[in-house]
Write a protein that holds these residues in place. Structure first.
Motif, PDB file in Angstrom:
ATOM      1  N   ALA A 259     -24.417  -2.046 -19.748  1.00  0.00           N
ATOM      2  CA  ALA A 259     -24.349  -3.476 -20.063  1.00  0.00           C
ATOM      3  C   ALA A 259     -24.297  -3.743 -21.570  1.00  0.00           C
ATOM      4  N   LEU A 260     -24.942  -2.896 -22.354  1.00  0.00           N
ATOM      5  CA  LEU A 260     -25.079  -3.152 -23.791  1.00  0.00           C
ATOM      6  C   LEU A 260     -24.231  -2.241 -24.672  1.00  0.00           C
ATOM      7  N   PHE A 261     -23.807  -1.105 -24.155  1.00  0.00           N
ATOM      8  CA  PHE A 261     -23.228  -0.066 -25.007  1.00  0.00           C
ATOM      9  C   PHE A 261     -21.724   0.117 -24.786  1.00  0.00           C
ATOM     10  N   PHE A 262     -21.039   0.406 -25.893  1.00  0.00           N
ATOM     11  CA  PHE A 262     -19.656   0.872 -25.858  1.00  0.00           C
ATOM     12  C   PHE A 262     -19.620   2.245 -26.516  1.00  0.00           C
ATOM     13  N   LYS A 263     -18.908   3.171 -25.884  1.00  0.00           N
ATOM     14  CA  LYS A 263     -18.791   4.527 -26.403  1.00  0.00           C
ATOM     15  C   LYS A 263     -17.407   4.730 -27.006  1.00  0.00           C
ATOM     16  N   VAL A 264     -17.351   5.414 -28.137  1.00  0.00           N
ATOM     17  CA  VAL A 264     -16.081   5.684 -28.814  1.00  0.00           C
ATOM     18  C   VAL A 264     -15.412   6.883 -28.151  1.00  0.00           C
ATOM     19  N   LYS A 265     -14.233   6.645 -27.593  1.00  0.00           N
ATOM     20  CA  LYS A 265     -13.474   7.722 -26.922  1.00  0.00           C
ATOM     21  C   LYS A 265     -12.670   8.543 -27.916  1.00  0.00           C
ATOM     22  N   HIS A 266     -12.111   7.849 -28.930  1.00  0.00           N
ATOM     23  CA  HIS A 266     -11.283   8.528 -29.942  1.00  0.00           C
ATOM     24  C   HIS A 266     -11.680   7.989 -31.315  1.00  0.00           C
ATOM     25  N   TYR A 275     -15.175   4.725 -36.858  1.00  0.00           N
ATOM     26  CA  TYR A 275     -15.970   5.099 -35.693  1.00  0.00           C
ATOM     27  C   TYR A 275     -15.573   6.517 -35.261  1.00  0.00           C
ATOM     28  N   GLU A 276     -16.563   7.376 -35.216  1.00  0.00           N
ATOM     29  CA  GLU A 276     -16.327   8.774 -34.849  1.00  0.00           C
ATOM     30  C   GLU A 276     -16.439   8.940 -33.331  1.00  0.00           C
ATOM     31  N   GLU A 277     -15.655   9.841 -32.782  1.00  0.00           N
ATOM     32  CA  GLU A 277     -15.723  10.100 -31.344  1.00  0.00           C
ATOM     33  C   GLU A 277     -17.170  10.356 -30.915  1.00  0.00           C
ATOM     34  N   LYS A 278     -17.563   9.713 -29.818  1.00  0.00           N
ATOM     35  CA  LYS A 278     -18.897   9.786 -29.215  1.00  0.00           C
ATOM     36  C   LYS A 278     -19.916   8.869 -29.885  1.00  0.00           C
ATOM     37  N   ASP A 279     -19.514   8.146 -30.948  1.00  0.00           N
ATOM     38  CA  ASP A 279     -20.398   7.113 -31.490  1.00  0.00           C
ATOM     39  C   ASP A 279     -20.657   6.067 -30.416  1.00  0.00           C
ATOM     40  N   LEU A 280     -21.763   5.338 -30.570  1.00  0.00           N
ATOM     41  CA  LEU A 280     -22.085   4.230 -29.676  1.00  0.00           C
ATOM     42  C   LEU A 280     -22.182   2.931 -30.465  1.00  0.00           C
ATOM     43  N   LEU A 281     -21.810   1.855 -29.832  1.00  0.00           N
ATOM     44  CA  LEU A 281     -21.956   0.527 -30.413  1.00  0.00           C
ATOM     45  C   LEU A 281     -22.790  -0.300 -29.440  1.00  0.00           C
ATOM     46  N   LYS A 282     -24.004  -0.647 -29.855  1.00  0.00           N
ATOM     47  CA  LYS A 282     -24.895  -1.431 -28.999  1.00  0.00           C
ATOM     48  C   LYS A 282     -24.758  -2.915 -29.365  1.00  0.00           C
ATOM     49  N   ILE A 283     -24.438  -3.740 -28.400  1.00  0.00           N
ATOM     50  CA  ILE A 283     -24.251  -5.167 -28.640  1.00  0.00           C
ATOM     51  C   ILE A 283     -25.584  -5.884 -28.466  1.00  0.00           C
ATOM     52  N   GLU A 284     -26.040  -6.535 -29.527  1.00  0.00           N
ATOM     53  CA  GLU A 284     -27.264  -7.337 -29.464  1.00  0.00           C
ATOM     54  C   GLU A 284     -26.886  -8.803 -29.637  1.00  0.00           C
ATOM     55  N   ALA A 285     -27.277  -9.614 -28.661  1.00  0.00           N
ATOM     56  CA  ALA A 285     -26.951 -11.041 -28.684  1.00  0.00           C
ATOM     57  C   ALA A 285     -28.089 -11.809 -28.030  1.00  0.00           C
ATOM     58  N   VAL A 286     -28.009 -13.132 -28.132  1.00  0.00           N
ATOM     59  CA  VAL A 286     -29.023 -14.003 -27.539  1.00  0.00           C
ATOM     60  C   VAL A 286     -28.304 -14.926 -26.559  1.00  0.00           C
ATOM     61  N   SER A 287     -28.652 -14.828 -25.301  1.00  0.00           N
ATOM     62  CA  SER A 287     -27.987 -15.621 -24.272  1.00  0.00           C
ATOM     63  C   SER A 287     -28.513 -17.050 -24.252  1.00  0.00           C
ATOM     64  N   ALA A 288     -27.824 -17.910 -23.512  1.00  0.00           N
ATOM     65  CA  ALA A 288     -28.280 -19.294 -23.344  1.00  0.00           C
ATOM     66  C   ALA A 288     -29.661 -19.320 -22.687  1.00  0.00           C
ATOM     67  N   ASP A 289     -29.873 -18.445 -21.707  1.00  0.00           N
ATOM     68  CA  ASP A 289     -31.185 -18.378 -21.056  1.00  0.00           C
ATOM     69  C   ASP A 289     -32.260 -17.920 -22.030  1.00  0.00           C
ATOM     70  N   ASP A 290     -31.898 -16.987 -22.908  1.00  0.00           N
ATOM     71  CA  ASP A 290     -32.851 -16.538 -23.945  1.00  0.00           C
ATOM     72  C   ASP A 290     -33.266 -17.712 -24.830  1.00  0.00           C
ATOM     73  N   LEU A 291     -32.302 -18.519 -25.242  1.00  0.00           N
ATOM     74  CA  LEU A 291     -32.598 -19.655 -26.118  1.00  0.00           C
ATOM     75  C   LEU A 291     -33.557 -20.634 -25.457  1.00  0.00           C
ATOM     76  N   LYS A 292     -33.336 -20.880 -24.171  1.00  0.00           N
ATOM     77  CA  LYS A 292     -34.223 -21.798 -23.448  1.00  0.00           C
ATOM     78  C   LYS A 292     -35.607 -21.183 -23.256  1.00  0.00           C
ATOM     79  N   GLN A 293     -35.655 -19.871 -23.066  1.00  0.00           N
ATOM     80  CA  GLN A 293     -36.937 -19.177 -22.968  1.00  0.00           C
ATOM     81  C   GLN A 293     -37.695 -19.246 -24.291  1.00  0.00           C
ATOM     82  N   ILE A 294     -36.984 -19.072 -25.387  1.00  0.00           N
ATOM     83  CA  ILE A 294     -37.598 -19.183 -26.717  1.00  0.00           C
ATOM     84  C   ILE A 294     -38.192 -20.570 -26.909  1.00  0.00           C
ATOM     85  N   ALA A 295     -37.426 -21.586 -26.543  1.00  0.00           N
ATOM     86  CA  ALA A 295     -37.896 -22.968 -26.699  1.00  0.00           C
ATOM     87  C   ALA A 295     -39.176 -23.205 -25.903  1.00  0.00           C
ATOM     88  N   LYS A 296     -39.231 -22.676 -24.695  1.00  0.00           N
ATOM     89  CA  LYS A 296     -40.425 -22.846 -23.860  1.00  0.00           C
ATOM     90  C   LYS A 296     -41.623 -22.131 -24.484  1.00  0.00           C
TER      91      LYS A 296
END
Length: 334
Positions: A259-266, A275-296
């Motif tokens: 769900a969070l990671f992309f792997k470098v194929k080439h 980006y070197e082969e086999k590197d990973l890119l982890k996506i960090e974001a804040v969803s709409a539900d997260d924002l409402k949870q923060i507010a609460k």
């Protein structure tokens, strides 16, 4: 008669409470050129936003002399007269760590530059904000700088407050400002695991009980930005801003690995980054539900309802990740 009088009192009490409870929406603008896109203008209009906190410049250190210098002052390519503007000065902590810091000169020069930007662009301001993640070692210089800045500027002064500064305020102390803005993000460590360093509910829980004890009135800044954590051999090698997930899914050099990671194929260059082969890119974001949870969370734990919720930051790339009414949904949680 008495019963009717009590009912009237209760009615007016409820009306006054309802008027005061919900915060207003504001945004940080964190670019070096002020020019709003049509998407940004639409969001501001739809949400009836009247106030922008605009980064005017950073203060860093000159490499050779170690003297404080302004970095990348804002340039206005369009007028901002339709908004209440609060200039924000981001002070790098290493500036305040300098034992030979001339606080008087720094305060004077900072105010002078703010005034020059305002005069050139015909902007009138009533408030200035200082943004600095000060530490125990930089605390004394920072507090003295705040004192002198407030005396010289003759403006309302606000300051950003981090969660650790709230929890340990008896050690970190409280700057002499009119109000603070709680930066409710970047609360976790940037790591190669599956945690989210921008917003981590478990990390947040460590600080929430401290909020009611903090003596300074706090508004709150909430995150709407995202980034990619670039990982190589289980080590973080950098943060990549404005990673377009849709483009990654179409790019044959990458494959989704959870769900969070992309792997470098080439091995490849993308947006100027190798980006070197086999590197990973982890996506960090804040969803709409997260924002409402923060507010609460904030609503339940702050000593008083914030007057403003300031979203960081106003950028077309960030805005496209949310529905237009998400900001109204968030403040309705208070």
């Amino acid at each position: 008669m008495l019963k009717r009088f009590l009912l009237v009192c209760v009615f007016f009490l409820l009306v006054s409470c309802s008027k005061n409870e919900q915060p207003v929406i504001a945004f940080y603008y964190w670019k070096t050129i002020f020019k709003l896109s049509q998407t940004e203008k639409n969001i501001l209009e739809v949400n009836k936003v009247n106030k922008l906190y605009i980064r005017y410049f950073d203060i860093g250190l000159q490499e050779q002399t170690k003297d404080p210098i302004p970095i990348s002052p804002i340039r206005f390519e369009e007028k901002a007269n339709n908004f209440t503007i609060v200039p924000v000065i981001f002070v790098q902590n290493k500036v305040m760590l300098n034992s030979n810091l001339d606080i008087e000169a720094l305060a004077q020069k900072s105010i002078r530059l703010v005034n020059q930007i305002n005069e050139f662009n015909k902007i009138t301001v009533q408030e200035i904000q200082i943004d600095c993640d000060w530490t125990l070692n930089s605390r004394d210089n920072y507090l003295k700088f705040i004192e002198r800045f407030k005396q010289l500027s003759h403006k309302k002064l606000s300051a950003t407050i981090r969660l650790h500064q709230v929890k340990y305020f008896k050690k970190t102390k409280i700057p002499n400002v009119d109000s603070g803005v709680l930066m409710y993000y970047n609360m976790g460590s940037i790591a190669p695991d599956s945690s989210n360093s921008i917003y981590d509910q478990k990390a947040a829980e460590k600080y929430l009980k401290s909020l009611k004890k903090y003596p300074l009135n706090l508004d709150a800044a909430l995150p709407i930005f995202s980034w990619g954590v670039h990982i190589r051999n289980q080590k973080v090698v950098g943060l990549r801003s404005k990673v377009n997930v849709s483009e990654l899914k179409k790019d044959s050099n990458f494959e989704q690995a959870g769900a969070l990671f992309f792997k470098v194929k080439h091995s490849n260059y993308k947006n100027g980054i190798f980006y070197e082969e086999k590197d990973l890119l982890k996506i960090e974001a804040v969803s709409a539900d997260d924002l409402k949870q923060i507010a609460k969370e904030l609503d339940e734990n702050l000593a008083r309802t914030p007057k403003e919720i300031i979203f960081y930051d106003l950028d077309e790339f960030n805005l496209k990740n949310y529905e237009k009414n998400i900001f109204e949904q968030v403040i309705s949680c208070f």
